[in-house]
Design an enzyme around this catalytic site. Sequence first.
Site, PDB file in Angstrom:
ATOM      1  CB  SER A 139      43.450  54.298  35.116  1.00  0.00           C
ATOM      2  OG  SER A 139      42.698  55.686  34.998  1.00  0.00           O
ATOM      3  CE1 TYR A 152      39.475  51.861  37.124  1.00  0.00           C
ATOM      4  CE2 TYR A 152      40.601  53.804  37.783  1.00  0.00           C
ATOM      5  CZ  TYR A 152      40.502  52.590  36.763  1.00  0.00           C
ATOM      6  OH  TYR A 152      40.519  52.455  35.525  1.00  0.00           O
TER       7      TYR A 152
HETATM    8  N1  NAP Z   1      37.311  53.807  29.936  1.00  0.00           N
HETATM    9  C1  NAP Z   1      37.564  54.746  30.887  1.00  0.00           C
HETATM   10  O1  NAP Z   1      38.243  55.549  30.431  1.00  0.00           O
HETATM   11  C2  NAP Z   1      39.744  53.552  31.161  1.00  0.00           C
HETATM   12  C3  NAP Z   1      40.500  54.894  31.770  1.00  0.00           C
HETATM   13  C4  NAP Z   1      41.280  54.556  32.386  1.00  0.00           C
HETATM   14  C5  NAP Z   1      41.267  53.291  32.247  1.00  0.00           C
HETATM   15  N2  NAP Z   1      40.626  52.430  32.057  1.00  0.00           N
HETATM   16  C6  NAP Z   1      41.170  51.014  32.348  1.00  0.00           C
HETATM   17  O2  NAP Z   1      40.727  50.522  31.038  1.00  0.00           O
HETATM   18  C7  NAP Z   1      41.346  49.069  31.516  1.00  0.00           C
HETATM   19  C8  NAP Z   1      39.198  48.694  29.841  1.00  0.00           C
HETATM   20  O3  NAP Z   1      38.856  48.814  30.219  1.00  0.00           O
HETATM   21  P1  NAP Z   1      37.428  49.569  29.371  1.00  0.00           P
HETATM   22  O4  NAP Z   1      37.016  50.484  29.342  1.00  0.00           O
HETATM   23  O5  NAP Z   1      37.479  48.891  28.093  1.00  0.00           O
HETATM   24  O6  NAP Z   1      36.615  48.199  30.641  1.00  0.00           O
HETATM   25  P2  NAP Z   1      34.842  47.338  29.744  1.00  0.00           P
HETATM   26  O7  NAP Z   1      34.632  47.677  28.543  1.00  0.00           O
HETATM   27  O8  NAP Z   1      33.988  47.933  30.920  1.00  0.00           O
HETATM   28  O9  NAP Z   1      35.408  46.334  30.030  1.00  0.00           O
HETATM   29  C9  NAP Z   1      35.765  45.899  31.309  1.00  0.00           C
HETATM   30  C10 NAP Z   1      36.770  44.295  31.265  1.00  0.00           C
HETATM   31  O10 NAP Z   1      37.109  43.738  32.575  1.00  0.00           O
HETATM   32  C11 NAP Z   1      36.247  42.508  32.103  1.00  0.00           C
HETATM   33  N3  NAP Z   1      36.212  41.556  34.088  1.00  0.00           N
HETATM   34  C12 NAP Z   1      35.785  42.602  34.990  1.00  0.00           C
HETATM   35  N4  NAP Z   1      35.754  41.539  36.111  1.00  0.00           N
HETATM   36  C13 NAP Z   1      35.970  40.905  36.058  1.00  0.00           C
HETATM   37  C14 NAP Z   1      36.105  39.873  35.602  1.00  0.00           C
HETATM   38  N5  NAP Z   1      36.040  39.222  37.167  1.00  0.00           N
HETATM   39  N6  NAP Z   1      36.973  38.463  35.356  1.00  0.00           N
HETATM   40  C15 NAP Z   1      37.048  38.520  33.678  1.00  0.00           C
HETATM   41  N7  NAP Z   1      36.563  39.925  33.620  1.00  0.00           N
HETATM   42  C16 NAP Z   1      36.354  40.799  34.359  1.00  0.00           C
HETATM   43  C17 NAP Z   1      34.890  42.567  31.537  1.00  0.00           C
HETATM   44  O11 NAP Z   1      34.402  41.367  31.708  1.00  0.00           O
HETATM   45  P3  NAP Z   1      32.838  41.075  31.205  1.00  0.00           P
HETATM   46  O12 NAP Z   1      33.083  41.374  29.409  1.00  0.00           O
HETATM   47  O13 NAP Z   1      32.826  39.831  31.231  1.00  0.00           O
HETATM   48  O14 NAP Z   1      31.985  41.909  32.101  1.00  0.00           O
HETATM   49  C18 NAP Z   1      34.967  43.317  30.704  1.00  0.00           C
HETATM   50  O15 NAP Z   1      36.050  42.654  29.653  1.00  0.00           O
HETATM   51  C19 NAP Z   1      40.681  48.334  32.579  1.00  0.00           C
HETATM   52  O16 NAP Z   1      41.631  48.225  33.331  1.00  0.00           O
HETATM   53  C20 NAP Z   1      40.483  50.273  33.386  1.00  0.00           C
HETATM   54  O17 NAP Z   1      40.528  50.462  34.387  1.00  0.00           O
HETATM   55  C21 NAP Z   1      39.775  52.437  31.565  1.00  0.00           C
END
Ligand code: NAP
Length: 247
Positions: A139, A152
């Site tokens: 991130s 985070y």
């Molecule tokens: N959205 C943003 O603005 C943003 C910005 C920078 C970086 N990121 C990074 O991008 C990546 C994807 O983010 P996103 O926004 O697409 O997130 P998201 O839609 O909230 O999805 C989070 C994912 O993590 C999984 N997860 C969480 N805890 C888990 C566990 N204990 N075991 C297995 N799976 C688990 C969730 O599974 P479930 O479906 O089972 O809950 C889901 O697939 C993350 O690493 C996040 O930190 C996001």
Amino acid sequence: MPPRLAIFGATSGIAAEVARVHAEGGAALVLVGRDRPALDALASDLMVRGARAAHVVTGDLADIAGLNTIAGQAWEALEALDIALIAHGSLPEQTVVRDDPVALAEAITLNFVSAAALCATLAPRFEARRGGMLAVITSVAGDRGRQSNYVYGAAKGGLQRFLQGLRHRLYPAGVRVLDIRPGFVSTRMTAHLPSSGPLWATPRRVAKDIARALKGTGGVIYTPWFWRPIMLVVRLAPAAIFHRSRL
Ligand SMILES: NC(=O)c1ccc[n+]([C@@H]2O[C@H](COP(=O)([O-])OP(=O)(O)OC[C@H]3O[C@@H](n4cnc5c(N)ncnc54)[C@H](OP(=O)(O)O)[C@@H]3O)[C@@H](O)[C@H]2O)c1
């Protein structure tokens, strides 16, 4: 030949879009996560879109002791992998994790230890086949500690440094390590935040950037691209000025 791709945290908003982009190109996929019905539904959708295969592996990615088994199942499902994309994570409430040591440890475990441990178990497999790629979503939050999200940010920043060293180690084996740094993306993770404005991106836009980067040669990408100059300014801002902001 379209790649054999395993996605850890495949139900994530960003990762599911990356899976769709690859399915449309005929890739073979392994979807790893803890929500079996959601993973099965995604797998069916990917097959309709043109995936060569879409396997599901389930497990809790916060259970560090179980990661070797999960990674092995993902690897064996397609006999070997060309790309492992590690995408799972959570955005903790900073005011909770900054004061609660147990919540802090859980946030660091999911966002740093789990991803690093998966890399540790996958790296020797890629090294042995002298090729392939580990791609990990970190991130922009990892680029500088800020009062509003430094727990985070510390996990993601630690992961960035881990990947830097892993890239150095795996270079002679021809294994690529990609650090993917998104900015604000509209997904479940950010659903509680006001998400309009020029800095916000859709998962589709970010997924297309990731798909392009997976075919390239670089080690670090910012997505969308404008986060690279923004974070350069944020990193270089003198503390005397930065500390007066409430970012
Ligand atoms: N959205 C943003 O603005 C943003 C910005 C920078 C970086 N990121 C990074 O991008 C990546 C994807 O983010 P996103 O926004 O697409 O997130 P998201 O839609 O909230 O999805 C989070 C994912 O993590 C999984 N997860 C969480 N805890 C888990 C566990 N204990 N075991 C297995 N799976 C688990 C969730 O599974 P479930 O479906 O089972 O809950 C889901 O697939 C993350 O690493 C996040 O930190 C996001």
